[in-house]
Design an enzyme around this catalytic site. Structure first.
Site, PDB file in Angstrom:
ATOM      1  N   SER A  63       0.695  -1.314  -0.074  1.00 20.25           N
ATOM      2  CA  SER A  63       0.151   0.290  -0.005  1.00 20.25           C
ATOM      3  C   SER A  63       0.945   0.805  -0.208  1.00 20.25           C
ATOM      4  O   SER A  63       0.511   2.374  -0.677  1.00 20.25           O
ATOM      5  CB  SER A  63      -0.777  -0.023   1.267  1.00 20.25           C
ATOM      6  OG  SER A  63      -0.417  -0.368   2.080  1.00 20.25           O
ATOM      7  N   SER A  76       5.991   0.631  -4.481  1.00 24.64           N
ATOM      8  CA  SER A  76       6.990  -0.031  -5.442  1.00 24.64           C
ATOM      9  C   SER A  76       8.026  -0.665  -4.548  1.00 24.64           C
ATOM     10  O   SER A  76       8.762   0.750  -4.861  1.00 24.64           O
ATOM     11  CB  SER A  76       5.877  -0.536  -7.006  1.00 24.64           C
ATOM     12  OG  SER A  76       4.618  -0.433  -6.965  1.00 24.64           O
ATOM     13  N   LYS A 121      12.650   1.416  -3.024  1.00 26.75           N
ATOM     14  CA  LYS A 121      10.969   1.255  -2.602  1.00 26.75           C
ATOM     15  C   LYS A 121      10.183   2.570  -2.857  1.00 26.75           C
ATOM     16  O   LYS A 121      11.026   3.542  -2.371  1.00 26.75           O
ATOM     17  CB  LYS A 121      11.343   1.119  -1.026  1.00 26.75           C
ATOM     18  CG  LYS A 121       9.155   1.167  -0.620  1.00 26.75           C
ATOM     19  CD  LYS A 121       9.066   0.907   1.330  1.00 26.75           C
ATOM     20  CE  LYS A 121       8.165   0.134   0.924  1.00 26.75           C
ATOM     21  NZ  LYS A 121       8.071   0.034   2.752  1.00 26.75           N
ATOM     22  N   ASP A 176       4.455  -3.737  12.433  1.00 26.64           N
ATOM     23  CA  ASP A 176       2.981  -4.612  11.140  1.00 26.64           C
ATOM     24  C   ASP A 176       4.763  -5.905  10.309  1.00 26.64           C
ATOM     25  O   ASP A 176       5.531  -6.085   9.347  1.00 26.64           O
ATOM     26  CB  ASP A 176       4.262  -4.181  10.161  1.00 26.64           C
ATOM     27  CG  ASP A 176       2.485  -4.062   8.696  1.00 26.64           C
ATOM     28  OD1 ASP A 176       2.551  -3.655   7.998  1.00 26.64           O
ATOM     29  OD2 ASP A 176       1.405  -5.198   8.979  1.00 26.64           O
TER      30      ASP A 176
END
Ligand SMILES: *[C@@H]1O[C@H](CO)[C@@H](O)[C@H](O)[C@H]1NC(C)=O
Ligand SMILES: *[C@@H]1O[C@H](CO)[C@@H](O)[C@H](O)[C@H]1NC(C)=O
Ligand SMILES: *[C@@H]1O[C@H](CO)[C@@H](O)[C@H](O)[C@H]1NC(C)=O
Ligand SMILES: *[C@@H]1O[C@H](CO)[C@@H](O)[C@H](O)[C@H]1NC(C)=O
Ligand SMILES: *[C@@H]1O[C@H](CO)[C@@H](O)[C@H](O)[C@H]1NC(C)=O
Ligand SMILES: *[C@@H]1O[C@H](CO)[C@@H](O)[C@H](O)[C@H]1NC(C)=O
Ligand SMILES: *[C@@H]1O[C@H](CO)[C@@H](O)[C@H](O)[C@H]1NC(C)=O
Ligand SMILES: *[C@@H]1O[C@H](CO)[C@@H](O)[C@H](O)[C@H]1NC(C)=O
Ligand SMILES: *[C@@H]1O[C@H](CO)[C@@H](O)[C@H](O)[C@H]1NC(C)=O
Length: 793
Positions: free
Chosen positions: A475, A478, A494, A602
């Protein structure tokens, strides 16, 4: 009418002379004294043919052909064009005039005719075979009339034909196989007729063919394999027929294909192809309403030009990958299949998607509220009973954290707390953002980093951010693989998706984090780039060291993510222990050894990357929150969370209730991760529902039934590359497994206070590893070597 101006001038100079002659001859005609050509020049055959053509036209619209009278030279009649020198008819164009009548066979006498365009009229009856005498004919357009009968096989003699449009008529019978002789034809349409029989295999000889449109007929039979020879074919449209058999593999070799529509037929079989490679330009791909089964090949999602993908109403099974290279995709129809089992993440990153139908499948888990999912009239999800979340208008149930036993009161409280939390977070962010903005110039963080890289060098390193270099996306943006021109170093870039509002926050957080964080088990952030791309848009990217062996996710659950053809990659028991320790080390470092406490937020298998030596590295600090020790002590409501609170299945239950982020939250995620590593099951697995979670699944099995819950692959473990042959877990190992599961359970306890510290996890796991280093004699040396290799020590 269609004469060039120059031509007109020539005529004008003769015109007065003509008028007299014409009037004279007309009088003769009226008196029946002359039957020959009324004008000088031209060919009476053509003149006669035109008169015969006119004679077959009936009805009130005849007046549009008023100019077709004997007082006017036939080359000047409306719609007639003659060759300049020979005065023969080369073009007859009478389109959209509502002319009604049959086609005179005399048409076949206009032997110089190159274009016959009669589309959009009301011609009826059949096409005369005499049309085959028009050897110079290049364009025949009879679209949208009421022509019946069969397609004249003599048409095959018109060897110069380039365009044959007969769509929108009532043509019946079969398509003449002889049409396979039309070697120059590029555009062939018989769409919307009443044709029967099959597509002639001789069409494989139409070597110039670019468009074949046969849709809306009653064609049966199979799609001839020979069509795979039509290397120029761009459009293959046969939707709504009754064609059966399989879609020939050979057709996937047609690299110029732009659109394929074989929808609403009776085609069977599975899809075994690679759209991205074999049809690089395909924009429209539709196979809806057939009997196609099996999985959607992963490679389909690599077809970067695709804007419409209709796979609905088939018998497709399996999963839909995060679907990320298809940034031109506008329409995606997957409804009425059996897709999506086990799918928890959705197609958020589809930038352009305007219509998405997932109805009546087996999709499950959380659907987002962003992108196409924001628009109720563009998203259709009914008939997927396990979907939750999304915008309220979709009327899906809320997503519940698997471990919390929620009553509606609890839920309401949670919602309020979350709303308050978000408001707080937002204001903190604003403050944070303004502070950062003041501190950091446009090339944020670069001055502190190892490398100084520009947008241009990143552009070159990633080959212009090519699809070939795309490693994955989430999200926040890429990730691309890149090779630096200067040093040849391999990097992972990134690129933050700035359309996503979280992206800048993530960037700032990661940028801040990279200044202090260096650990063997953390993915090294080499540099951060902030600037403007060649389009003038904001560009932010983080450059990481490249991890050769991908993510833990791919190693644990490869069967879902990979093609059958890929080499089977399994992690051995020892490798799993080692990775678990690597991750524990990294977390312990983040929690206890950094200047400021860093909460990852996360942690999940896709965020754990493996290097060449299979050493685990934690990546993605997009959610990391930097808590100074001061602030921790300061006040409990001084939360500066960055807003996102992890991923379903891994996020601790208290986050769902609005609790602030804490190291204990990471410990929970780690516990779940540990259970996942050794059970081989995701916390979001199908089986975990109705109160059963991965936590109580493991808890119930310990200590006696540890074997029931252990990843079956481990029970018949074959270590990689023959380092250890057929090493089977023995009783001692089962004991250790038990201890490992215990650690996982304690870490994933519902109450944060029950969870252990990462330092304790590290020491417990390390002592297990030491015990594992006392193997049976036979394997001792190999294992020692092996462990040394995998830990890189
Ligand atoms: C007119 O055309 C026909 C058919 O092509 C041909 O046989 C005839 O010789 C032509 N006549 C003249 C005067 O060109
Ligand atoms: C022949 O056609 C011309 C041009 O449309 C028209 O003006 C003229 O009246 C026509 N003559 C006859 C006899 O129909
Ligand atoms: C033209 O076509 C008709 C019908 O196909 C035929 O009868 C006639 O002989 C042909 N030739 C000429 C010179 O009109
Ligand atoms: C034929 O009719 C269809 C449907 O009315 C229309 O979309 C198409 O543009 C027409 N084609 C031509 C060449 O008149
Ligand atoms: C149709 O083609 C055949 C073979 O070329 C020929 O013998 C026949 O005369 C043609 N028919 C007409 C009406 O032109
Ligand atoms: C295609 O053309 C070749 C060469 O002209 C011929 O031998 C072959 O029979 C044709 N194929 C079909 C199916 O008509
Ligand atoms: C597709 O093309 C490749 C390369 O030219 C060839 O090896 C392969 O056999 C073709 N496949 C089919 C099904 O024709
Ligand atoms: C979406 O798919 C379902 C299931 O086939 C269908 O009933 C519905 O009409 C589709 N929605 C649209 C707008 O096409
Ligand atoms: C998709 O494209 C990427 C990048 O070119 C490539 O690495 C990957 O193997 C492709 N996936 C498939 C399934 O072809």
């Amino acid at each position: 009418m269609e004469l060039s101006t120059k031509h007109m001038e020539v005529f004008n100079s003769f015109f007065l002379v003509y008028i007299e002659v014409i009037i004279f001859l007309s009088c003769f005609n009226l008196l029946g004294l002359a039957t020959g050509s009324p004008v000088v020049g031209g060919n009476d055959t053509d003149h006669q043919a035109l008169l015969q053509f006119k004679a077959k036209i009936t009805g009130y619209q005849l007046e549009v052909m008023e100019s077709w009278n004997s007082s006017i030279y036939f080359c000047q009649w409306r719609g007639v064009t003659c060759g300049r020198k020979h005065q023969r008819v080369t073009k007859l164009e009478l389109k959209h005039l509502k002319l009604s009548g049959s086609l005179s066979p005399y048409v076949g006498n206009m032997s110089f005719l190159r274009e016959l365009k009669l589309q959009g009229n009301r011609f009826y009856s059949k096409i005369p075979q005499e049309i085959g005498r028009l050897r110079r004919l290049q364009i025949l357009d009879l679209t949208n009339n009421s022509i019946s009968g069969e397609i004249p096989s003599n048409l095959s003699a018109c060897s110069k034909l380039i365009v044959v449009y007969m769509g929108g008529n009532q043509l019946a019978g079969e398509i003449p196989a002889l049409l396979g002789h039309l070697s120059q034809v590029k555009f062939l349409s018989f769409r919307n007729n009443d044709l029967r029989g099959s597509i002639p295999p001789s069409f494989g000889n139409l070597s110039s063919l670019e468009e074949l449109r046969l849709e809306f007929n009653g064609l049966t039979g199979i799609i001839p394999e020979a069509l795979g020879r039509l290397t120029n074919l761009s459009y293959f449209m046969v939707v709504e027929n009754a064609i059966s058999g399989i879609f020939p593999m050979a057709m996937f070799n047609l690299s110029n294909i732009i659109a394929i529509d074989i929808g609403a037929n009776k085609i069977q079989g599975t899809l075994h192809f690679d759209l991205a490679v074999t049809m690089p330009n395909v924009e429209f791909f539709s196979i809806w309403g057939n009997q196609i089964s099996g999985q959607i090949p992963i490679a389909v999602w690599n077809a970067s030009s695709l804007n419409t993908l209709q796979l609905n109403n088939n018998r497709l099974t399996g999963n839909v990958p995060s679907l990320e290279k298809l940034d031109k995709l506008i329409v995606l129809e997957l409804h009425a299949n059996a897709l999506g089992r086990g799918r928890e993440e959705f197609l958020v990153s589809f930038g352009a998607l305007k219509y998405l139908n997932l109805s009546f499948n087996d999709f499950e888990g959380l659907i987002p509220s962003e992108g196409v999912f924001k628009n109720k009239s563009a998203t259709f999800v009914e008939g997927n009973n396990k979907l939750c979340g999304g915008i309220p208008e979709l009327h899906l149930s809320r997503c519940n954290s698997k471990t919390s036993s929620d009553t509606s009161l609890k839920l309401k409280v949670a919602i309020i707390v979350v709303i308050l939390g978000v408001a707080l977070v937002f204001s903190c962010l604003l403050i944070l953002w303004f502070r950062k903005k003041k501190e950091l110039p446009t090339t944020t963080c670069a001055e502190n980093s190892i490398l100084q890289l520009s947008y241009q060098s990143i552009l070159r390193a990633t080959d212009g951010f090519s699809v070939q270099n795309l490693l994955g996306s989430g999200s926040f943006g890429s990730v691309y693989k890149g090779i630096l021109e200067e040093s040849g170093a391999v990097i992972a870039v990134k690129v933050l998706n700035l359309l996503n509002r979280g992206a800048s926050r993530s960037f700032l957080a990661e940028c801040e984090a990279l200044r202090n964080i260096r650990h063997r088990n953390l993915v090294k952030v080499l540099t951060a780039i902030s600037g403007v791309d060649y389009r003038g848009n904001d560009f932010k990217a983080l450059v990481y060291e490249f991890m050769e062996n991908g993510s833990l996710e791919e190693w644990l659950h490869q069967s879902i993510n990979r093609n059958e053809s890929d080499i089977v990659r399994n992690l051995s028991f020892f490798q799993r222990v080692n990775v678990a320790i690597d991750v524990a080390y990294a977390l312990e470092y983040l929690h206890h050894q950094c200047e400021t406490t860093i909460i990852h937020c996360d942690l999940k298998p896709s965020n754990i990357l493996l290097d060449q030596e299979m050493v685990g590295h934690i990546s993605d600090f997009g959610l990391a929150k930097i808590l100074s020790a001061d602030r921790l002590n300061y006040s409990t409501n001084q939360s500066s969370s960055i807003g996102l609170r992890g991923t379903i299945g891994y996020a601790p239950p208290e986050y769902g209730m609005g609790s602030e982020l804490s190291t204990k939250g990471d410990v929970y995620s780690y516990g779940i991760l540990l259970l996942e590593i050794f059970t081989g099951k995701r916390p979001t697995d199908d089986m975990f529902k109705e109160g059963l979670s991965i936590h109580n699944f493991v808890e119930a099995a310990l200590p006696e039934q540890v074997i029931e819950i252990t990843d079956p692959i481990l029970l018949q473990e074959r270590a990689r590359q023959g380092t250890l042959k057929e090493f089977t877990l023995n009783d001692k190992h089962l004991q250790h497994l038990n201890s490992i599961f215990e650690i996982g359970l304690t870490c994933s306890a519902e109450s944060p206070t029950e969870r252990m510290d990462m330092s304790d996890v590290v020491s417990k796991l390390c002592s297990i590893r030491v015990k594992l280093l006392h193997p049976t004699r036979v394997h001792r040396e190999r294992q020692a070597l092996y462990i040394a290799q995998s830990t890189g020590t």
